[in-house]
Design a protein around this motif. Structure first.
Motif, PDB file in Angstrom:
ATOM      1  N   LEU A   1       0.188   4.680   9.053  1.00  0.00           N
ATOM      2  CA  LEU A   1       1.375   4.296   8.288  1.00  0.00           C
ATOM      3  C   LEU A   1       2.108   3.128   8.954  1.00  0.00           C
ATOM      4  O   LEU A   1       2.615   2.231   8.266  1.00  0.00           O
TER       5      LEU A   1
ATOM      6  N   GLU B   1       6.014   9.482   6.162  1.00  0.00           N
ATOM      7  CA  GLU B   1       5.730  10.006   4.825  1.00  0.00           C
ATOM      8  C   GLU B   1       4.635  11.069   4.841  1.00  0.00           C
ATOM      9  O   GLU B   1       4.545  11.869   3.904  1.00  0.00           O
TER      10      GLU B   1
ATOM     11  N   MET C   1       0.859  -1.190   0.000  1.00  0.00           N
ATOM     12  CA  MET C   1       0.000   0.000   0.000  1.00  0.00           C
ATOM     13  C   MET C   1       0.895   1.240   0.000  1.00  0.00           C
ATOM     14  O   MET C   1       1.906   1.287   0.687  1.00  0.00           O
ATOM     15  N   SER C   2       0.525   2.243  -0.760  1.00  0.00           N
ATOM     16  CA  SER C   2       1.313   3.463  -0.806  1.00  0.00           C
ATOM     17  C   SER C   2       0.800   4.469   0.212  1.00  0.00           C
ATOM     18  O   SER C   2      -0.338   4.398   0.684  1.00  0.00           O
ATOM     19  N   ALA C   3       1.649   5.447   0.555  1.00  0.00           N
ATOM     20  CA  ALA C   3       1.232   6.512   1.459  1.00  0.00           C
ATOM     21  C   ALA C   3       0.066   7.299   0.859  1.00  0.00           C
ATOM     22  O   ALA C   3      -0.796   7.797   1.592  1.00  0.00           O
ATOM     23  N   ASP C   4       0.012   7.404  -0.468  1.00  0.00           N
ATOM     24  CA  ASP C   4      -1.096   8.109  -1.119  1.00  0.00           C
ATOM     25  C   ASP C   4      -2.430   7.415  -0.844  1.00  0.00           C
ATOM     26  O   ASP C   4      -3.445   8.077  -0.614  1.00  0.00           O
ATOM     27  N   THR C   5      -2.428   6.082  -0.861  1.00  0.00           N
ATOM     28  CA  THR C   5      -3.656   5.337  -0.593  1.00  0.00           C
ATOM     29  C   THR C   5      -4.073   5.498   0.859  1.00  0.00           C
ATOM     30  O   THR C   5      -5.254   5.671   1.167  1.00  0.00           O
TER      31      THR C   5
ATOM     32  N   GLU D   1       1.794  -5.163   5.477  1.00  0.00           N
ATOM     33  CA  GLU D   1       2.540  -5.584   4.285  1.00  0.00           C
ATOM     34  C   GLU D   1       3.699  -6.509   4.645  1.00  0.00           C
ATOM     35  O   GLU D   1       3.888  -7.554   4.027  1.00  0.00           O
TER      36      GLU D   1
ATOM     37  N   ASP E   1       0.162   0.058   8.189  1.00  0.00           N
ATOM     38  CA  ASP E   1       0.338  -0.331   6.795  1.00  0.00           C
ATOM     39  C   ASP E   1       1.649  -1.092   6.603  1.00  0.00           C
ATOM     40  O   ASP E   1       1.693  -2.094   5.882  1.00  0.00           O
TER      41      ASP E   1
ATOM     42  N   THR F   1      -9.724   0.566   3.447  1.00  0.00           N
ATOM     43  CA  THR F   1      -8.336   0.571   2.983  1.00  0.00           C
ATOM     44  C   THR F   1      -7.846  -0.827   2.647  1.00  0.00           C
ATOM     45  O   THR F   1      -7.016  -1.002   1.744  1.00  0.00           O
TER      46      THR F   1
END
Length: 229
Positions: free
Chosen positions: A36, A190, A1-5, A43, A39, A67
């Motif tokens: 974060l 981030e 998962m990206s920080a944007d998501t 992952e 997340d 999410t």
């Protein structure tokens, strides 16, 4: 998962708990750094479920459900009004399970259903504090204890009577929790935290899993103290 998501889902989640909680509600008390950290753990450990104890009005529950649609999201509360609200918020999503039970009962029911669940222990049943019973039941997965004393003035923690939610509590389980991590107040995340009010400290540890937090900037390692007396 990206920080944007994470950003997209975090700040689009309604803060229905604003009038109920000391931190003003929102996912993880409106602290995006915790999102974060979660997340990363999801992952790195390839978690297949998130088990949350204490949903309140479901701000964190809804964030997690939206999410991580590929994970089982399990939560509970003992108050009818909270269970009803959370079911309305996430009950239409087939990967969510909202139960009206005491949190140790929830853990006992689901703990063997998943390969590597991520436990978010945030239950506050008024005069009853179920954390010790919760920890006694967990024998596999990744754990986050909320409102933990990390020894930093910016981060609050819970205290029930003379018992502090802190390192000495974990000492009772030193055989399976020989060390633990706290969130690192000096870490560069981030995304910046916009919570100007109360932030809760976090304790993180893995049970029955490899240690993937050891070298990450988000976390600080601590040895679990020996039981006193």
């Amino acid at each position: 998962m990206s920080a944007d998501t994470v950003y997209k889902h975090f700040y689009r989640t309604m803060r229905l708990s604003a009038s109920e909680l000391s931190d003003g509600g929102g996912p993880f008390g409106f602290d995006v750094t915790t999102a974060l950290e979660f997340d990363f753990l999801i992952e790195r450990y390839q978690c297949d479920a998130i088990i949350e104890t204490g949903s309140n009005m479901g701000d964190t529950t809804e964030y997690l459900a939206r999410t991580y649609p590929h994970l089982n999201i399990v939560t509970c509360d003992v108050m009818d009004k909270y269970v009803d609200i959370v079911r309305r918020r996430v009950g239409f999503m087939p990967h969510t399970y909202v139960e009206k039970v005491d949190s140790p009962e929830l853990i006992a029911k689901f703990k063997d259903e998943f390969r590597c669940p991520l436990y978010y222990l945030d239950a506050h049943w008024y005069e009853d504090w179920p954390l010790e019973r919760e920890l006694a039941l967990i024998d596999n997965g990744v754990v986050c204890v909320d409102d933990f004393n990390i020894g930093h003035p910016r981060f609050g923690y819970d205290k029930y009577g003379e018992i502090e939610c802190g390192p000495q509590m974990l000492s009772r389980f030193i055989d399976k929790i020989p060390h633990y991590y706290t969130n690192n107040p000096e870490a560069q995340h981030e995304l910046p935290c916009l919570q100007t009010g109360r932030r809760g400290g976090k304790a993180y540890f893995a049970i029955g899993q490899r240690d993937h937090m050891k070298h990450h900037r988000y976390f600080r390692r601590h040895e679990t103290p020996r039981p006193s007396g």
